[in-house]
Design a protein around this motif. Structure first.
Motif, PDB file in Angstrom:
ATOM      1  N   VAL A 111       5.832  -0.634  -9.261  1.00 13.27           N
ATOM      2  CA  VAL A 111       6.960  -1.529  -9.462  1.00 13.27           C
ATOM      3  C   VAL A 111       7.057  -2.497  -8.289  1.00 13.27           C
ATOM      4  O   VAL A 111       6.499  -2.260  -7.207  1.00 13.27           O
ATOM      5  N   SER A 112       7.761  -3.574  -8.488  1.00 18.34           N
ATOM      6  CA  SER A 112       7.980  -4.549  -7.430  1.00 18.34           C
ATOM      7  C   SER A 112       8.706  -3.922  -6.255  1.00 18.34           C
ATOM      8  O   SER A 112       9.667  -3.177  -6.438  1.00 18.34           O
ATOM      9  N   ARG A 113       8.234  -4.195  -5.033  1.00 18.83           N
ATOM     10  CA  ARG A 113       8.814  -3.716  -3.778  1.00 18.83           C
ATOM     11  C   ARG A 113       8.531  -2.244  -3.496  1.00 18.83           C
ATOM     12  O   ARG A 113       9.276  -1.587  -2.773  1.00 18.83           O
ATOM     13  N   SER A 114       7.426  -1.754  -4.011  1.00 20.04           N
ATOM     14  CA  SER A 114       7.053  -0.365  -3.719  1.00 20.04           C
ATOM     15  C   SER A 114       6.048  -0.269  -2.575  1.00 20.04           C
ATOM     16  O   SER A 114       5.597   0.821  -2.234  1.00 20.04           O
ATOM     17  N   GLY A 115       5.694  -1.406  -1.980  1.00 17.11           N
ATOM     18  CA  GLY A 115       4.810  -1.404  -0.810  1.00 17.11           C
ATOM     19  C   GLY A 115       3.402  -1.874  -1.079  1.00 17.11           C
ATOM     20  O   GLY A 115       2.511  -1.692  -0.235  1.00 17.11           O
ATOM     21  N   LYS A 116       3.157  -2.507  -2.212  1.00 16.41           N
ATOM     22  CA  LYS A 116       1.791  -2.882  -2.586  1.00 16.41           C
ATOM     23  C   LYS A 116       1.202  -3.957  -1.669  1.00 16.41           C
ATOM     24  O   LYS A 116       0.074  -3.812  -1.186  1.00 16.41           O
ATOM     25  N   THR A 117       1.945  -5.026  -1.426  1.00 18.17           N
ATOM     26  CA  THR A 117       1.407  -6.140  -0.638  1.00 18.17           C
ATOM     27  C   THR A 117       1.085  -5.754   0.803  1.00 18.17           C
ATOM     28  O   THR A 117      -0.042  -5.985   1.265  1.00 18.17           O
ATOM     29  N   PRO A 118       2.024  -5.164   1.562  1.00 12.82           N
ATOM     30  CA  PRO A 118       1.674  -4.796   2.942  1.00 12.82           C
ATOM     31  C   PRO A 118       0.552  -3.771   3.016  1.00 12.82           C
ATOM     32  O   PRO A 118      -0.255  -3.800   3.951  1.00 12.82           O
ATOM     33  N   THR A 119       0.473  -2.887   2.017  1.00  7.50           N
ATOM     34  CA  THR A 119      -0.610  -1.901   2.017  1.00  7.50           C
ATOM     35  C   THR A 119      -1.951  -2.580   1.800  1.00  7.50           C
ATOM     36  O   THR A 119      -2.946  -2.244   2.461  1.00  7.50           O
ATOM     37  N   CYS A 120      -2.001  -3.545   0.902  1.00  8.58           N
ATOM     38  CA  CYS A 120      -3.249  -4.281   0.661  1.00  8.58           C
ATOM     39  C   CYS A 120      -3.713  -4.994   1.929  1.00  8.58           C
ATOM     40  O   CYS A 120      -4.901  -4.975   2.271  1.00  8.58           O
ATOM     41  N   LEU A 121      -2.781  -5.606   2.617  1.00  9.79           N
ATOM     42  CA  LEU A 121      -3.135  -6.335   3.837  1.00  9.79           C
ATOM     43  C   LEU A 121      -3.588  -5.381   4.936  1.00  9.79           C
ATOM     44  O   LEU A 121      -4.525  -5.677   5.685  1.00  9.79           O
ATOM     45  N   TYR A 122      -2.950  -4.223   5.032  1.00  4.44           N
ATOM     46  CA  TYR A 122      -3.352  -3.247   6.048  1.00  4.44           C
ATOM     47  C   TYR A 122      -4.737  -2.689   5.734  1.00  4.44           C
ATOM     48  O   TYR A 122      -5.574  -2.536   6.635  1.00  4.44           O
ATOM     49  N   LEU A 123      -4.989  -2.391   4.466  1.00  2.00           N
ATOM     50  CA  LEU A 123      -6.314  -1.894   4.067  1.00  2.00           C
ATOM     51  C   LEU A 123      -7.392  -2.912   4.419  1.00  2.00           C
ATOM     52  O   LEU A 123      -8.490  -2.551   4.849  1.00  2.00           O
ATOM     53  N   ALA A 124      -7.070  -4.185   4.237  1.00  2.00           N
ATOM     54  CA  ALA A 124      -8.033  -5.245   4.540  1.00  2.00           C
ATOM     55  C   ALA A 124      -8.257  -5.368   6.039  1.00  2.00           C
ATOM     56  O   ALA A 124      -9.401  -5.419   6.513  1.00  2.00           O
ATOM     57  N   LEU A 125      -7.182  -5.420   6.781  1.00  2.00           N
ATOM     58  CA  LEU A 125      -7.273  -5.679   8.219  1.00  2.00           C
ATOM     59  C   LEU A 125      -7.866  -4.511   8.984  1.00  2.00           C
ATOM     60  O   LEU A 125      -8.688  -4.687   9.880  1.00  2.00           O
ATOM     61  N   GLN A 126      -7.493  -3.302   8.618  1.00  2.05           N
ATOM     62  CA  GLN A 126      -7.947  -2.130   9.358  1.00  2.05           C
ATOM     63  C   GLN A 126      -9.269  -1.567   8.857  1.00  2.05           C
ATOM     64  O   GLN A 126     -10.067  -1.051   9.634  1.00  2.05           O
ATOM     65  N   PHE A 127      -9.498  -1.644   7.553  1.00  2.77           N
ATOM     66  CA  PHE A 127     -10.665  -0.981   6.972  1.00  2.77           C
ATOM     67  C   PHE A 127     -11.648  -1.917   6.290  1.00  2.77           C
ATOM     68  O   PHE A 127     -12.714  -1.477   5.854  1.00  2.77           O
ATOM     69  N   GLY A 128     -11.308  -3.201   6.173  1.00  2.00           N
ATOM     70  CA  GLY A 128     -12.195  -4.138   5.494  1.00  2.00           C
ATOM     71  C   GLY A 128     -12.250  -3.914   3.993  1.00  2.00           C
ATOM     72  O   GLY A 128     -13.207  -4.328   3.333  1.00  2.00           O
ATOM     73  N   ILE A 129     -11.222  -3.279   3.429  1.00  2.00           N
ATOM     74  CA  ILE A 129     -11.183  -2.967   2.004  1.00  2.00           C
ATOM     75  C   ILE A 129     -10.626  -4.153   1.221  1.00  2.00           C
ATOM     76  O   ILE A 129      -9.595  -4.719   1.582  1.00  2.00           O
ATOM     77  N   ARG A 130     -11.321  -4.511   0.128  1.00  2.00           N
ATOM     78  CA  ARG A 130     -10.830  -5.581  -0.743  1.00  2.00           C
ATOM     79  C   ARG A 130      -9.824  -4.975  -1.717  1.00  2.00           C
ATOM     80  O   ARG A 130     -10.217  -4.327  -2.687  1.00  2.00           O
ATOM     81  N   ALA A 131      -8.558  -5.186  -1.445  1.00  2.00           N
ATOM     82  CA  ALA A 131      -7.490  -4.579  -2.241  1.00  2.00           C
ATOM     83  C   ALA A 131      -6.667  -5.667  -2.925  1.00  2.00           C
ATOM     84  O   ALA A 131      -6.175  -6.586  -2.277  1.00  2.00           O
ATOM     85  N   ALA A 132      -6.549  -5.547  -4.242  1.00  2.00           N
ATOM     86  CA  ALA A 132      -5.682  -6.430  -5.017  1.00  2.00           C
ATOM     87  C   ALA A 132      -4.484  -5.614  -5.482  1.00  2.00           C
ATOM     88  O   ALA A 132      -4.494  -4.381  -5.395  1.00  2.00           O
ATOM     89  N   ASN A 133      -3.450  -6.286  -5.960  1.00  2.00           N
ATOM     90  CA  ASN A 133      -2.324  -5.524  -6.489  1.00  2.00           C
ATOM     91  C   ASN A 133      -1.698  -6.223  -7.693  1.00  2.00           C
ATOM     92  O   ASN A 133      -1.749  -7.439  -7.811  1.00  2.00           O
TER      93      ASN A 133
END
Length: 273
Positions: free
Chosen positions: A154-176
């Motif tokens: 659902v909206s505001r469940s933490g998807k966007t910041p988690t995607c950015l953290y996965l990208a920045l810390q782990f190099g993971i390509r995460a969409a939401n």
């Protein structure tokens, strides 16, 4: 609850020192820490200014501050350690025993853990950040085939910041992709997501927490109403169970914890080592 001031002192960005400091001091939940981050302390003048700030903090509170220090230069470190405080010198604490064990001299170099902009691993991380930003909230579903993981919830469940953290810390390509009333969740997965079922990972959240978060954004709206939030969470969790989509509840987890759980549960391998 007692309060203490913690100074994070570094000759670089301070990110490593701050992360370590938060991890260490979080083990004392009965103490409220006020963090003062002092990055790029790379000269004697700057070191003396920091010491002055530390002494002022001690005088105003009557309690010695805690200092987490990742400064490389020994002269600057000596200045910092003149403070009448508890100084945790990260480099000497960890590198000295490592040097003894490995029988080798460490480089003690500033920013040694951060690769140059031409490094392949670094560029993969930057590309992953761009990917997360371009594929936020279902904005470019045409690139889902390139994603390592596709977060849904659902909206505001933490998807966007988690995607950015996965990208920045782990190099993971995460969409939401946000699941809404329009997706008719009782009918199964949205058509758009069906080809990527194997990449889906769900995020859910306590409805009361969701009400509070949405209320800060759109107060007194249907979007933040109790009935809407409770119904959306109920529907999305039922969808996750019905479609056997792995998911976690983000209510009491930090972004770091959410991301690490996703990495482990989804079997993802980091690209930034």
């Amino acid at each position: 609850m007692s309060k203490r001031i913690a100074f994070i002192v570094s000759d670089g960005t301070g990110i490593t020192a701050e992360s370590l400091g938060h991890s260490l001091l979080a083990q004392f939940p009965d103490i409220e820490f006020q963090y003062v981050v002092c990055p790029y302390i790379d000269s004697e003048d700057k070191a003396n200014q920091v010491v002055e700030r530390i002494e002022q903090a001690k005088a105003s509170t009557g309690v010695r501050p805690v200092i987490i220090d990742t400064v490389v230069n020994q002269t600057i470190r000596n200045i910092i350690q003149q403070s009448d405080c508890l100084v945790i010198d990260v480099f000497s604490t960890f590198l000295d025993p490592l040097e003894n064990e490995l029988r080798a001299q460490s480089s003690y170099s500033v920013g040694g853990s951060h690769p140059a902009t031409t490094d392949k691993k670094y560029m993969e991380r930057i590309d992953a950040v761009h990917f997360a930003m371009e594929n936020d909230d279902g904005s470019r579903s045409s690139r889902y085939e390139d994603a390592d993981v596709l977060l849904v919830g659902v909206s505001r469940s933490g998807k966007t910041p988690t995607c950015l953290y996965l990208a920045l810390q782990f190099g993971i390509r995460a969409a939401n992709y946000p699941l809404t009333d329009d997706d008719a969740m009782d009918s199964g997965l949205p058509k758009l997501l069906k080809p990527y079922r194997h990449k889906l990972f769900g995020l859910t959240i306590d409805p009361d927490r969701l009400i509070a978060i949405r209320g800060e954004r759109r107060a007194n709206s249907r979007y933040s109403s109790a009935s809407q939030c409770y119904q959306e969470v109920e529907d999305v969790e039922a969808l996750f169970r019905r479609e056997r989509i792995p998911y976690i509840n983000t209510t009491d987890l930090s972004i770091e914890e959410i991301s690490t759980r996703i990495m482990a549960d989804a079997g993802l391998e980091r690209r930034t080592t």
